[in-house]
Design a protein around this motif. Structure first.
Motif, PDB file in Angstrom:
ATOM      1  N   GLU A   5      38.872 -87.450 -96.828  1.00  0.00           N
ATOM      2  CA  GLU A   5      39.180 -87.946 -95.492  1.00  0.00           C
ATOM      3  C   GLU A   5      38.512 -87.111 -94.398  1.00  0.00           C
ATOM      4  N   CYS A   6      37.787 -86.067 -94.801  1.00  0.00           N
ATOM      5  CA  CYS A   6      37.100 -85.191 -93.855  1.00  0.00           C
ATOM      6  C   CYS A   6      35.590 -85.376 -94.008  1.00  0.00           C
ATOM      7  N   ALA A   7      34.847 -84.866 -93.041  1.00  0.00           N
ATOM      8  CA  ALA A   7      33.389 -84.912 -93.113  1.00  0.00           C
ATOM      9  C   ALA A   7      32.908 -84.034 -94.270  1.00  0.00           C
ATOM     10  N   ASP A   8      31.644 -84.204 -94.654  1.00  0.00           N
ATOM     11  CA  ASP A   8      31.087 -83.455 -95.784  1.00  0.00           C
ATOM     12  C   ASP A   8      31.124 -81.940 -95.575  1.00  0.00           C
ATOM     13  N   PHE A   9      31.022 -81.493 -94.328  1.00  0.00           N
ATOM     14  CA  PHE A   9      30.996 -80.065 -94.038  1.00  0.00           C
ATOM     15  C   PHE A   9      32.382 -79.526 -93.709  1.00  0.00           C
ATOM     16  N   GLU A  10      33.419 -80.306 -94.005  1.00  0.00           N
ATOM     17  CA  GLU A  10      34.793 -79.910 -93.742  1.00  0.00           C
ATOM     18  C   GLU A  10      35.625 -79.994 -95.020  1.00  0.00           C
ATOM     19  N   TYR A  11      36.857 -79.505 -94.950  1.00  0.00           N
ATOM     20  CA  TYR A  11      37.791 -79.629 -96.068  1.00  0.00           C
ATOM     21  C   TYR A  11      39.182 -79.843 -95.505  1.00  0.00           C
ATOM     22  N   CYS A  12      40.085 -80.360 -96.321  1.00  0.00           N
ATOM     23  CA  CYS A  12      41.462 -80.612 -95.900  1.00  0.00           C
ATOM     24  C   CYS A  12      42.260 -79.325 -96.103  1.00  0.00           C
ATOM     25  N   SER A  13      42.575 -78.660 -95.014  1.00  0.00           N
ATOM     26  CA  SER A  13      43.246 -77.358 -95.059  1.00  0.00           C
ATOM     27  C   SER A  13      44.751 -77.529 -94.922  1.00  0.00           C
ATOM     28  N   THR A  14      45.481 -76.901 -95.829  1.00  0.00           N
ATOM     29  CA  THR A  14      46.938 -76.885 -95.776  1.00  0.00           C
ATOM     30  C   THR A  14      47.400 -75.445 -95.953  1.00  0.00           C
ATOM     31  N   THR A  15      48.672 -75.207 -95.719  1.00  0.00           N
ATOM     32  CA  THR A  15      49.196 -73.862 -95.926  1.00  0.00           C
ATOM     33  C   THR A  15      50.298 -73.904 -96.976  1.00  0.00           C
ATOM     34  N   ALA A  54      36.324 -77.047 -90.556  1.00  0.00           N
ATOM     35  CA  ALA A  54      34.950 -76.774 -90.978  1.00  0.00           C
ATOM     36  C   ALA A  54      34.950 -75.730 -92.093  1.00  0.00           C
ATOM     37  N   ARG A  55      34.092 -75.930 -93.094  1.00  0.00           N
ATOM     38  CA  ARG A  55      33.950 -74.935 -94.168  1.00  0.00           C
ATOM     39  C   ARG A  55      33.178 -73.736 -93.628  1.00  0.00           C
ATOM     40  N   PRO A  56      33.634 -72.526 -93.913  1.00  0.00           N
ATOM     41  CA  PRO A  56      32.895 -71.342 -93.439  1.00  0.00           C
ATOM     42  C   PRO A  56      31.495 -71.292 -94.046  1.00  0.00           C
ATOM     43  N   GLN A  57      30.545 -70.859 -93.252  1.00  0.00           N
ATOM     44  CA  GLN A  57      29.163 -70.732 -93.720  1.00  0.00           C
ATOM     45  C   GLN A  57      28.906 -69.374 -94.366  1.00  0.00           C
ATOM     46  N   THR A  58      29.614 -68.350 -93.912  1.00  0.00           N
ATOM     47  CA  THR A  58      29.469 -67.012 -94.485  1.00  0.00           C
ATOM     48  C   THR A  58      30.849 -66.392 -94.643  1.00  0.00           C
ATOM     49  N   CYS A  59      30.985 -65.572 -95.653  1.00  0.00           N
ATOM     50  CA  CYS A  59      32.256 -64.883 -95.917  1.00  0.00           C
ATOM     51  C   CYS A  59      31.975 -63.417 -96.211  1.00  0.00           C
ATOM     52  N   THR A  60      32.980 -62.595 -95.997  1.00  0.00           N
ATOM     53  CA  THR A  60      32.846 -61.185 -96.345  1.00  0.00           C
ATOM     54  C   THR A  60      32.975 -61.049 -97.863  1.00  0.00           C
ATOM     55  N   LYS A  61      32.627 -59.914 -98.364  1.00  0.00           N
ATOM     56  CA  LYS A  61      32.732 -59.654 -99.804  1.00  0.00           C
ATOM     57  C   LYS A  61      34.035 -58.946-100.151  1.00  0.00           C
ATOM     58  N   ASP A  62      35.016 -58.992 -99.248  1.00  0.00           N
ATOM     59  CA  ASP A  62      36.316 -58.366 -99.502  1.00  0.00           C
ATOM     60  C   ASP A  62      36.948 -58.979-100.741  1.00  0.00           C
ATOM     61  N   TYR A  63      37.578 -58.139-101.532  1.00  0.00           N
ATOM     62  CA  TYR A  63      38.240 -58.616-102.742  1.00  0.00           C
ATOM     63  C   TYR A  63      39.740 -58.674-102.494  1.00  0.00           C
ATOM     64  N   ASP A  64      40.236 -59.870-102.245  1.00  0.00           N
ATOM     65  CA  ASP A  64      41.650 -60.128-102.023  1.00  0.00           C
ATOM     66  C   ASP A  64      41.932 -61.460-102.721  1.00  0.00           C
ATOM     67  N   PRO A  65      42.028 -61.460-104.053  1.00  0.00           N
ATOM     68  CA  PRO A  65      41.990 -62.685-104.855  1.00  0.00           C
ATOM     69  C   PRO A  65      43.063 -63.725-104.517  1.00  0.00           C
ATOM     70  N   VAL A  66      42.601 -64.974-104.524  1.00  0.00           N
ATOM     71  CA  VAL A  66      43.475 -66.122-104.298  1.00  0.00           C
ATOM     72  C   VAL A  66      43.108 -67.199-105.303  1.00  0.00           C
TER      73      VAL A  66
END
Length: 112
Positions: free
Chosen positions: A31-41, A55-67
């Motif tokens: 239901e979102c554009a190709d460059f987006e995602y359905c975000s919930t909490t 919008a989907r992030p284009q860059t992310c940090t390399k922090d390790y905080d697993p999910v």
């Protein structure tokens, strides 16, 4: 010729903006554009669970905080899950230092 190129670029930008749905309610990524995602909490979209298109992030940090994403895949952090179009299903409470070391070794060449 330059005018045609400028016109084409302007039309493409207008088309992309017209199809952006950021902030709209959704129950799945489709239901979102190709460059987006359905975000919930705290709960994954679908089955009457409503989120919003982001919008989907284009860059992310390399922090390790697993999910764990709603697709069941473990990501290094919430940003990487979002970049892959996934909301966070669970966050690991206790970090395993072995997994953290493995992650750091795997990404040691990519650290800025």
């Amino acid at each position: 010729m330059i005018t045609i190129i400028r016109s084409s670029i302007l039309l493409m930008l207008l088309f992309a903006v017209a199809h952006a749905t950021e902030g709209n309610k959704c129950t799945s990524n489709s239901e979102c554009a190709d460059f987006e995602y359905c975000s919930t909490t705290k709960i994954c979209p679908g089955n009457d669970v409503t989120g919003v298109c982001k919008a989907r992030p284009q860059t992310c940090t390399k922090d390790y905080d697993p999910v764990t994403g709603c697709d069941g895949v473990e990501y290094a952090n919430a940003c990487e899950a979002a970049a892959n179009g996934q909301s966070v299903k669970t966050k690991r409470d206790g970090r395993s230092r072995h997994n953290k070391k493995r992650y750091e070794r795997r990404h040691q060449n990519n650290i800025d």
